[in-house]
Design a protein around this motif. Structure first.
Motif, short mmCIF file in Angstrom:
data_model
loop_
_atom_site.label_atom_id
_atom_site.label_comp_id
_atom_site.label_asym_id
_atom_site.label_seq_id
_atom_site.Cartn_x
_atom_site.Cartn_y
_atom_site.Cartn_z
N SER A 76 4.84 -9.95 1.43
CA SER A 76 5.98 -9.04 1.23
C SER A 76 7.28 -9.67 1.71
N ALA A 77 7.25 -10.26 2.89
CA ALA A 77 8.46 -10.88 3.44
C ALA A 77 8.90 -12.07 2.60
N TYR A 114 4.48 6.49 -5.77
CA TYR A 114 4.29 5.36 -4.86
C TYR A 114 2.84 5.19 -4.40
N ASN A 115 2.10 6.27 -4.30
CA ASN A 115 0.71 6.16 -3.85
C ASN A 115 -0.08 7.34 -4.39
N LEU A 116 -1.38 7.36 -4.13
CA LEU A 116 -2.26 8.37 -4.71
C LEU A 116 -1.93 9.77 -4.20
N LEU A 117 -1.67 9.91 -2.90
CA LEU A 117 -1.36 11.23 -2.35
C LEU A 117 -0.11 11.82 -3.00
N ILE A 147 5.02 -6.11 -5.38
CA ILE A 147 5.78 -6.35 -4.16
C ILE A 147 5.35 -5.30 -3.13
N PRO A 148 4.48 -5.66 -2.19
CA PRO A 148 4.00 -4.67 -1.22
C PRO A 148 5.10 -4.21 -0.28
N LYS A 149 5.09 -2.91 0.02
CA LYS A 149 6.06 -2.33 0.94
C LYS A 149 5.31 -1.52 1.99
N TYR A 187 3.34 0.48 -3.53
CA TYR A 187 4.01 -0.35 -4.53
C TYR A 187 4.82 0.55 -5.46
N ASP A 188 5.92 0.04 -5.98
CA ASP A 188 6.67 0.78 -6.99
C ASP A 188 5.77 1.01 -8.19
N ASN A 189 5.79 2.25 -8.73
CA ASN A 189 4.98 2.62 -9.91
C ASN A 189 3.48 2.41 -9.65
N MET A 190 3.03 2.71 -8.45
CA MET A 190 1.64 2.41 -8.10
C MET A 190 0.64 3.27 -8.87
#
Length: 429
Positions: free
Chosen positions: A155-156, A371-374, A403-405, A417-420
């Motif tokens: 990511s960095a 962004y995520n499943l939840l 791009i992991p955040k 991730y964006d649009n995960m």
């Protein structure tokens, strides 16, 4: 300064700001830090007097500081030793310091709830994965795995690659496939990034071992948007979209940090026309209160291949909500609607419901991402509340940006991730 961050020295009063030496510390004290230091000390005491619930600490510190600031600036914070000359710039600096302070990944306390003398430890490899002195050995031994560490490093490195490109070239990094316009539509859209790069950028992808490892993941930031839209079209009605000669796409909730990064939609969006070769005209409407600009449908530059074939791409930005846009003179009936990382379950939910009702009345095929499943499941509940007919329940998006955040809503070892995740719907039940 560049170099070992462990060589930096803390301010002995606030224990939050670090300096490379006495000279810089003295200069900052005269310029900004004297009032900032008092603000930070008062906030530390406020946090210790008002501790947050254990699992909410990582998100609570920002909102807690907002509350602290509101009370302090309205003279409603009793017993606090606050500076009399603190201005907007001092509060801005203090906010940045507070929001970037470390959190312990074991006890979940932040720097402001621990005592001012607490020492913090992070992973020596990735520089992430903070833990307080009491839990550092346990954390680095049992929880900070190699996979997590490698993800932080990746990511960095990607962020650094994109930043260095912008500094060197003066624009945002993008990857545009050189394959150009297809002669016939794809019978089946690629199933993941690997198969997409092999199909649409075979030459460059075959040389990936010669390119920086961050090159292709960086390209997915913008490509994720257009590929998610094309995938959605194939999922909704492949025959319909691959035969269209004019295509109108609406992007709801557009903003300056994602769809409009760099100021305007880039030539990456032309990839939609390249994959759907029968399209002669494509209209893209980016609609949202955070677009930062409004302008009517305007023709933008197309690639030489499209120009030769008489194909045109037009775009329109409208700084408004989607339901307000529906009533404007600029509205054109959409063939497809997309919305990226909406967060509509927790932000502007009622406004989103008004916009969703308009979309359902239009009976337009839609794809929304999260962004995520939840978050995707929470967004689905909003869709159910307005009576949307789901075509696809929340699924992991194969074209999420690579791009992991760090996901601070969980802990410092979770990523999004964006649009995960994506959900498809059309019309009412």
């Amino acid at each position: 300064p560049r170099g070992n961050i462990k060589g930096l020295q803390r301010c002995n009063a606030c224990r939050a700001v670090k300096y490379c030496g006495r000279k810089c510390q003295t200069a900052d004290w005269k310029k900004h830090h004297k009032p900032v230091c008092k603000i930070l000390r008062a906030f530390r005491k406020y946090c210790q007097d008002n501790p947050a619930p254990p699992r909410s600490r990582m998100l609570a510190v920002g909102s807690k500081f907002d509350t602290f600031k509101r009370l302090a600036t309205s003279n409603r914070l009793t017993g606090a030793d606050l500076p009399k000359n603190a201005g907007p710039v001092h509060w801005t600096i203090a906010t940045q310091v507070v929001r970037t302070a470390p959190f312990c990944n074991v006890c979940h306390k932040n720097d402001w709830e621990h005592g001012a003398t607490v020492e913090w430890t992070s992973c020596p490899t990735c520089g992430h994965g903070w833990a307080c002195a009491e839990h550092s050995e346990e954390y680095l031994r049992t929880r900070h795995t190699k996979e997590i560490c490698d993800t932080h490093v990746a990511s960095a490195n990607i962020c650094r690659f994109r930043y260095n490109h912008t500094v060197k070239n003066g624009d945002h990094f993008m990857f545009v496939p050189t394959t150009g316009v297809l002669s016939t539509p794809l019978r089946r859209f690629p199933s993941d990034w690997d198969s997409w790069f092999k199909a649409r950028a075979a030459g460059e992808y075959s040389l990936k071992h010669r390119l920086p490892p961050e090159f292709f993941p960086s390209g997915t930031f913008l490509l994720s948007q257009v590929n998610t839209i094309i995938m959605g079209m194939y999922l909704h009605d492949e025959k319909h979209f691959t035969s269209r000669e004019e295509l109108t796409i609406h992007v709801a909730g557009a903003n300056t940090t994602f769809e409009l990064e760099g100021g305007s939609p880039t030539c990456v969006w032309e990839e939609i026309m390249h994959v759907l070769p029968r399209v002669k005209r494509m209209n893209v409407f980016l609609v949202g209160p955070e677009t930062g600009v409004s302008h009517p449908l305007t023709q933008v530059q197309a690639c030489p291949d499209c120009v030769t074939k008489g194909r045109v791409r037009l775009q329109c930005c409208q700084q408004t909500t989607y339901h307000e846009f529906r009533a404007s003179e600029h509205f054109v009936t959409p063939d497809f609607i997309a919305a990226f990382n909406t967060g509509m379950f927790e932000e502007c939910t009622e406004s989103w419901k008004e916009s969703l009702n308009v979309m359902l009345e239009l009976n337009a095929p839609c794809i929304f991402t999260s962004y995520n499943l939840l978050e995707a499941q929470a967004d689905e509940k909003v869709l159910e509340q307005v009576g949307a007919k789901l075509i696809r329940d929340a699924e992991l998006n194969p074209f999420r940006a690579q791009i992991p955040k760090v996901d601070y809503s969980e802990d410092c070892e979770a990523f999004f991730y964006d649009n995960m995740y994506y959900t498809c719907f059309k019309g009412r039940k």
